[in-house]
Design a protein around this motif. Structure first.
Motif, short mmCIF file in Angstrom:
data_model
loop_
_atom_site.label_atom_id
_atom_site.label_comp_id
_atom_site.label_asym_id
_atom_site.label_seq_id
_atom_site.Cartn_x
_atom_site.Cartn_y
_atom_site.Cartn_z
N VAL A 1 -8.48 18.60 -0.01
CA VAL A 1 -7.32 17.73 -0.11
C VAL A 1 -7.60 16.48 0.71
O VAL A 1 -8.09 16.57 1.83
N ILE A 2 -7.31 15.32 0.12
CA ILE A 2 -7.47 14.06 0.84
C ILE A 2 -6.15 13.30 0.82
O ILE A 2 -5.38 13.40 -0.12
N ALA A 3 -5.91 12.58 1.89
CA ALA A 3 -4.78 11.64 1.96
C ALA A 3 -5.38 10.26 1.82
O ALA A 3 -6.32 9.90 2.53
N ILE A 4 -4.83 9.50 0.88
CA ILE A 4 -5.40 8.22 0.49
C ILE A 4 -4.40 7.10 0.71
O ILE A 4 -3.23 7.22 0.34
N LEU A 5 -4.88 6.00 1.27
CA LEU A 5 -4.08 4.80 1.42
C LEU A 5 -4.66 3.76 0.47
O LEU A 5 -5.85 3.43 0.56
N GLY A 6 -3.83 3.28 -0.46
CA GLY A 6 -4.34 2.30 -1.42
C GLY A 6 -3.23 1.68 -2.23
O GLY A 6 -2.06 2.08 -2.15
N GLY A 7 -3.61 0.70 -3.01
CA GLY A 7 -2.67 0.03 -3.90
C GLY A 7 -2.43 0.86 -5.15
O GLY A 7 -3.17 1.81 -5.44
N PRO A 8 -1.41 0.52 -5.92
CA PRO A 8 -1.06 1.29 -7.12
C PRO A 8 -2.21 1.42 -8.13
O PRO A 8 -2.42 2.50 -8.68
N GLU A 9 -2.94 0.36 -8.36
CA GLU A 9 -4.03 0.41 -9.33
C GLU A 9 -5.14 1.36 -8.87
O GLU A 9 -5.66 2.15 -9.66
N GLN A 10 -5.50 1.28 -7.61
CA GLN A 10 -6.55 2.14 -7.07
C GLN A 10 -6.12 3.61 -7.10
O GLN A 10 -6.90 4.49 -7.47
N LEU B 1 0.83 -1.19 0.00
CA LEU B 1 0.00 0.00 0.00
C LEU B 1 0.87 1.24 0.00
O LEU B 1 1.97 1.25 0.53
N SER B 2 0.32 2.31 -0.58
CA SER B 2 1.01 3.59 -0.62
C SER B 2 0.09 4.67 -0.08
O SER B 2 -1.14 4.54 -0.13
N LEU B 3 0.70 5.75 0.38
CA LEU B 3 -0.04 6.90 0.84
C LEU B 3 0.15 8.02 -0.17
O LEU B 3 1.28 8.29 -0.58
N ALA B 4 -0.94 8.65 -0.59
CA ALA B 4 -0.88 9.71 -1.58
C ALA B 4 -1.77 10.87 -1.16
O ALA B 4 -2.73 10.70 -0.42
N ARG B 5 -1.43 12.06 -1.67
CA ARG B 5 -2.22 13.26 -1.42
C ARG B 5 -2.87 13.68 -2.74
O ARG B 5 -2.22 13.67 -3.78
N LEU B 6 -4.15 14.02 -2.66
CA LEU B 6 -4.90 14.40 -3.85
C LEU B 6 -5.71 15.66 -3.57
O LEU B 6 -6.46 15.71 -2.59
N THR B 7 -5.54 16.68 -4.43
CA THR B 7 -6.37 17.87 -4.37
C THR B 7 -7.51 17.67 -5.36
O THR B 7 -7.27 17.40 -6.54
N ILE B 8 -8.72 17.78 -4.89
CA ILE B 8 -9.90 17.49 -5.71
C ILE B 8 -10.11 18.57 -6.77
O ILE B 8 -10.18 19.76 -6.45
N SER B 9 -10.20 18.14 -8.02
CA SER B 9 -10.43 19.07 -9.13
C SER B 9 -11.93 19.34 -9.26
O SER B 9 -12.76 18.56 -8.80
N LYS B 10 -12.26 20.44 -9.91
CA LYS B 10 -13.67 20.81 -10.05
C LYS B 10 -14.44 19.87 -10.97
O LYS B 10 -15.65 19.79 -10.89
N ASN B 11 -13.74 19.13 -11.83
CA ASN B 11 -14.41 18.23 -12.76
C ASN B 11 -14.36 16.77 -12.36
O ASN B 11 -14.76 15.89 -13.13
N ALA B 12 -13.86 16.49 -11.16
CA ALA B 12 -13.77 15.10 -10.70
C ALA B 12 -15.17 14.50 -10.59
O ALA B 12 -16.11 15.17 -10.15
N PRO B 13 -15.33 13.24 -11.00
CA PRO B 13 -16.65 12.61 -10.95
C PRO B 13 -17.17 12.37 -9.54
O PRO B 13 -18.34 12.06 -9.35
N PHE B 14 -16.30 12.56 -8.54
CA PHE B 14 -16.73 12.33 -7.16
C PHE B 14 -16.94 13.63 -6.39
O PHE B 14 -17.14 13.60 -5.18
N VAL B 15 -16.93 14.77 -7.07
CA VAL B 15 -17.27 16.05 -6.42
C VAL B 15 -18.73 15.97 -5.97
O VAL B 15 -19.59 15.45 -6.68
N ASP B 16 -19.00 16.47 -4.78
CA ASP B 16 -20.32 16.44 -4.15
C ASP B 16 -20.75 15.03 -3.73
O ASP B 16 -21.90 14.82 -3.39
N ILE C 1 -9.49 6.64 2.84
CA ILE C 1 -9.15 8.04 3.00
C ILE C 1 -8.87 8.28 4.48
O ILE C 1 -9.74 8.08 5.32
N VAL C 2 -7.64 8.67 4.76
CA VAL C 2 -7.21 8.79 6.14
C VAL C 2 -7.17 10.24 6.64
O VAL C 2 -7.00 10.47 7.83
N LEU C 3 -7.32 11.20 5.72
CA LEU C 3 -7.33 12.61 6.11
C LEU C 3 -8.12 13.41 5.09
O LEU C 3 -8.05 13.14 3.89
N HIS C 4 -8.90 14.37 5.57
CA HIS C 4 -9.65 15.30 4.72
C HIS C 4 -9.31 16.71 5.18
O HIS C 4 -9.42 17.01 6.37
#
Length: 73
Positions: free
Chosen positions: A54-63, A1-16, A30-33
């Motif tokens: 911004v979210i911190a995500i724990l997941g595998g490379p494919e995810q 598993l890896s930990l990554a940081r992601l800033t949510i874009s306005k066009n992301a399908p998971f907004v809202d 998701i370990v941090l919001h």
């Protein structure tokens, strides 16, 4: 598993959508919001995601690759 940081874009399908929606559909944890300078460790499933959050995500490379791709990064 890896930990990554992601800033949510306005066009992301998971907004809202919720943290629970993202975790269930992308099979990761998701370990941090961070929103408006406030961080929440282990956010609840019902926390909604907005552009610029911004979210911190724990997941595998494919995810991680899939969520980054869907976010437009």
């Amino acid at each position: 598993l890896s930990l990554a940081r992601l800033t949510i874009s306005k066009n992301a399908p998971f907004v809202d959508k919720t943290i629970g929606f993202i975790e269930d559909n992308y099979h990761l944890s998701i370990v941090l919001h961070r929103k408006n300078g406030h961080s929440e460790m282990h956010p609840t499933d019902k926390t909604e995601i907005r552009p610029g959050d911004v979210i911190a995500i724990l997941g595998g490379p494919e995810q991680l690759n899939k969520i980054f791709h869907d976010n437009g990064q």
